[in-house]
Design an enzyme around this catalytic site. Structure first.
Site, PDB file in Angstrom:
ATOM      1  N   CYS A   1     116.056  16.503   5.475  1.00 45.57           N
ATOM      2  CA  CYS A   1     117.210  16.163   6.023  1.00 45.57           C
ATOM      3  C   CYS A   1     118.467  15.937   4.788  1.00 45.57           C
ATOM      4  O   CYS A   1     119.539  16.335   5.052  1.00 45.57           O
ATOM      5  CB  CYS A   1     117.226  14.680   6.483  1.00 45.57           C
TER       6      CYS A   1
ATOM      7  N   GLU B   1     118.000   7.394  10.824  1.00 45.95           N
ATOM      8  CA  GLU B   1     118.081   8.341   9.857  1.00 45.95           C
ATOM      9  C   GLU B   1     118.309   9.753  10.610  1.00 45.95           C
ATOM     10  O   GLU B   1     117.369  10.391  10.943  1.00 45.95           O
ATOM     11  CB  GLU B   1     117.085   8.286   8.992  1.00 45.95           C
TER      12      GLU B   1
ATOM     13  N   GLU C   1     116.608   2.215   4.587  1.00 51.46           N
ATOM     14  CA  GLU C   1     115.156   2.105   4.498  1.00 51.46           C
ATOM     15  C   GLU C   1     114.816   2.191   3.152  1.00 51.46           C
ATOM     16  O   GLU C   1     115.626   3.090   2.446  1.00 51.46           O
ATOM     17  CB  GLU C   1     114.555   3.524   5.308  1.00 51.46           C
TER      18      GLU C   1
ATOM     19  N   ASN D   1     108.636  16.735   9.148  1.00 48.50           N
ATOM     20  CA  ASN D   1     108.688  17.233   7.804  1.00 48.50           C
ATOM     21  C   ASN D   1     108.287  16.420   6.516  1.00 48.50           C
ATOM     22  O   ASN D   1     107.728  17.130   5.588  1.00 48.50           O
ATOM     23  CB  ASN D   1     110.295  17.634   7.595  1.00 48.50           C
TER      24      ASN D   1
END
Ligand SMILES: O=CCCC(=O)O
Length: 501
Positions: free
Chosen positions: A302, A268, A477, A167
């Protein structure tokens, strides 16, 4: 670009050297051992436009060995040299912005303006981590024993692997590789089968920037071989850390496999993010922020809005405005200037959207606009969709939608809505809109998510730690210190000091 002549690339680039369709290992463009390939498809037409090597477990060791040899040299470069390499990579990516955006459009389907947006967001990471490279520090301290001194140093972990989604292929690579390379680690990237070409373009530019051979290897593969290739990376003894972005289901498998050799893991994972809009919110602000968040890349982020809770005093007004704005979206191919929303990236995305909407419809939900697959040039299009009347037994009430489908739920008070928002196994991001400062603070403390947007729908940035809690994963991150720390070990030195009276 190595090609069998079977395909026609549907665009031209200012810099054709960017276009590669072989894997990149130890500074060489390589085929898979099996010689097999898979097709890369334009989601806006459903047509394949190139092919890439289908690597499998047998291709992993060569890539890891080269990454390991590279690590032995790369870890000795000074932090300033690592920073300079990252700055050079950053500037080459910026110079090739237009071409990278073109590739991104033809791999992900996102509109060109969004492709530029992703590149600008992503170069935030290369820039940020270039700065971070020189700020990695240990400590020195004097402990309780008078003749003892204790100090720590930070050292890079070794070879690392990144398993990345389709994505935001540029952002996800630069967020992971930026941190790894700043820390002194080398990295093997396994891109998603949907988006290998953008990732290979980044590898080409990393090579041009002067990173040593093997510092950033890319192993492509198809959907079928993804589990085998990923497992081989996760099991390899020389790989010391795996960073994965994707579903919670696969994240748990990655964690389980890595646990066998106690590898460090960053996960993640899925979202199912709630948005809370109170009666006293600035409606213009909430509308524009959440609209951009929800329809960004056709709902395939997400951190996108999965459930929008609106307080009863403004519910009807907000829904009317949202529905009217949704009708104005221009759905089309990402390369078309008029397009404001592109296709979803995979046919699976369309199938899932249909299944969720039909389940909701059958159980009594109201579809205000959209709700169907759009037949257009063979692409993977789904209408932007607005739904109310959500009930707990509907799949859409608990699943991550990952499509341009927005659900609205009416609420009366803060306690009730916080309970509903937190009633999920996920905890990636939450968003709230209110002009009551005390409430904003309470929401920040009480919402169960790793990232809380307070009167904003956009909290992603290089300087902000990105990561979830609960079953949305662990590790951070981006952000100061925390992201690079994921790629470092702390070594403690203890020293006996003689002669100090
Ligand atoms: O989809 C996940 C990443 C989105 C972001 O980095 O903002």
């Amino acid at each position: 670009m190595g090609s069998s002549g079977k395909f026609e690339v549907p665009f031209t680039l200012n810099n054709p050297d960017l276009l590669h369709n072989l894997s990149f290992v130890n500074g060489e463009w390589v085929k898979s051992k099996s010689g097999k390939t898979f097709e890369v498809v334009d989601p806006g037409t459903g047509k394949a436009w190139t092919e890439c090597p289908t690597n499998d477990a047998s291709d992993v060791d060569a890539a890891v060995q080269s990454s390991h040899e590279s690590f032995e040299k790369y870890k000795k470069l000074s932090p300033r040299t690592r920073a300079q390499l990252l700055y050079k990579w950053d500037s080459l990516i910026r110079e090739n912005r237009e071409d990278i955006a073109t590739i991104l459009v033809y791999e992900t389907g996102k509109p060109r303006a969004e492709a530029y947006g992703e590149i600008d967001y992503s170069t935030g990471f290369t820039w940020w981590f270039a700065g971070e490279a020189e700020r990695i520090q240990g400590t020195v301290f004097t402990p309780a024993l008078p003749d003892r001194r204790v100090f720590t140093i930070k050292q890079p972990l070794g070879v690392t692997a990144a398993l990345v989604p389709w994505n935001f292929p540029i952002a996800m690579i630069l967020r992971k590789a930026g941190a790894a390379l700043a820390a002194g680690c080398t990295m093997i990237v396994k891109p998603s089968p949907e988006t290998p070409i953008t990732v290979l373009a980044l590898a080409y530019l990393a090579d041009k920037a002067g990173f040593p051979k093997g510092a950033l290897n890319v192993l492509t593969t198809d959907l079928e071989k993804t589990p085998e290739l990923s497992e081989a990376l996760c099991r390899h003894d020389l790989i010391k850390k795996v960073s994965f972005t994707g579903s919670t289901r696969v994240g748990k498998l990655v964690a389980k496999i890595c646990a066998d050799s106690l590898k460090k893991v960053t996960l993640e994972l899925g979202g199912n993010c709630p948005v809370l809009i109170f009666d006293d919110a600035n409606i213009d602000q909430a509308m524009s922020q959440i609209f951009a968040l929800k329809y960004r890349h056709a709902g395939q982020a997400c951190i996108t809005a999965n459930r929008v809770y609106v307080q009863s005093g403004i519910f009807d007004k907000f829904l009317k405005r949202w529905t009217a704005e949704t009708k104005k979206l221009v759905v089309g191919h990402g390369s078309d200037k008029a397009t404001t929303m592109g296709p979803v990236t995979t046919p699976r995305g369309v199938e899932k959207a249909i299944a969720l909407v039909e389940d909701a419809r059958a159980k009594g939900a109201t579809i205000h606009v959209g709700g169907k697959k759009l037949e257009r040039n063979g692409g993977y299009f789904f209408e932007p969709t607005v739904i109310t009347g959500i009930k707990p037994d509907m799949d859409i009430a608990s699943e991550e939608i990952f499509a341009p489908v927005c659900t609205f739920i009416k609420f009366e008070n803060e306690g009730e809505v916080v309970k509903a928002a937190n009633d999920t196994s996920m905890g990636l991001a939450s968003y709230c809109f209110t002009k009551n400062v005390d409430r904003l603070w309470r929401l920040f403390e009480n919402l169960e998510a790793g990232m809380i947007g307070l009167n904003t729908g956009n909290s992603s940035a290089a300087e902000s730690p990105f990561g979830g809690i609960k079953q949305s994963g662990y590790g951070k991150e981006s952000g100061k210190d925390v992201a690079v720390a994921e790629y470092l070990i702390t070594k403690t030195g203890t020293f006996t000091l003689e002669g100090q009276s």
